[in-house]
Design an enzyme around this catalytic site. Sequence first.
Site, PDB file in Angstrom:
ATOM      1  CG  HIS A  98     107.348  33.847 -53.800  1.00 27.58           C
ATOM      2  ND1 HIS A  98     107.297  32.743 -52.576  1.00 27.58           N
ATOM      3  CD2 HIS A  98     108.436  33.084 -54.508  1.00 27.58           C
ATOM      4  CE1 HIS A  98     107.854  31.717 -52.826  1.00 27.58           C
ATOM      5  NE2 HIS A  98     108.825  31.920 -53.976  1.00 27.58           N
TER       6      HIS A  98
ATOM      7  CB  CYS B 256     101.824  35.034 -50.262  1.00 28.26           C
ATOM      8  SG  CYS B 256     102.606  33.376 -50.373  1.00 28.26           S
TER       9      CYS B 256
END
Length: 114
Positions: free
Chosen positions: A22, A34
């Site tokens: 992430h 992201c």
Amino acid sequence: MIRMEIRRKPDGTIAGFRLTGHAGYAEAGRDIVCAGVSAVAIGTVNAAEALLGVRLVDGAPKRGTLEAAVPDGLSGRRGEDLQLLLEAMVHMVRDIESHYGSHVRVSEIVRQAT
């Protein structure tokens, strides 16, 4: 951090990739890094299947991971077109990395022929 590992064959063609992690750039739902990397990678996988009839992902991806592999024996125009899609993906993610390098890392590994 998002990590994208590109697996290449000795001839330089892309054999597959693995996307994990992430970005941590912002809170979930507002993380542009992201979102950008995910859109590029998932869009490439979807385009390969919709435009070329080539399935790169088997089964449902695990949360936070996308693993893709080029099927063996793919050649000719479809193979060339797929490589162009994959190289474009690498270029786009490297561009994101150049602006957000503390949140995205791209690496390449050449697999020796077995």
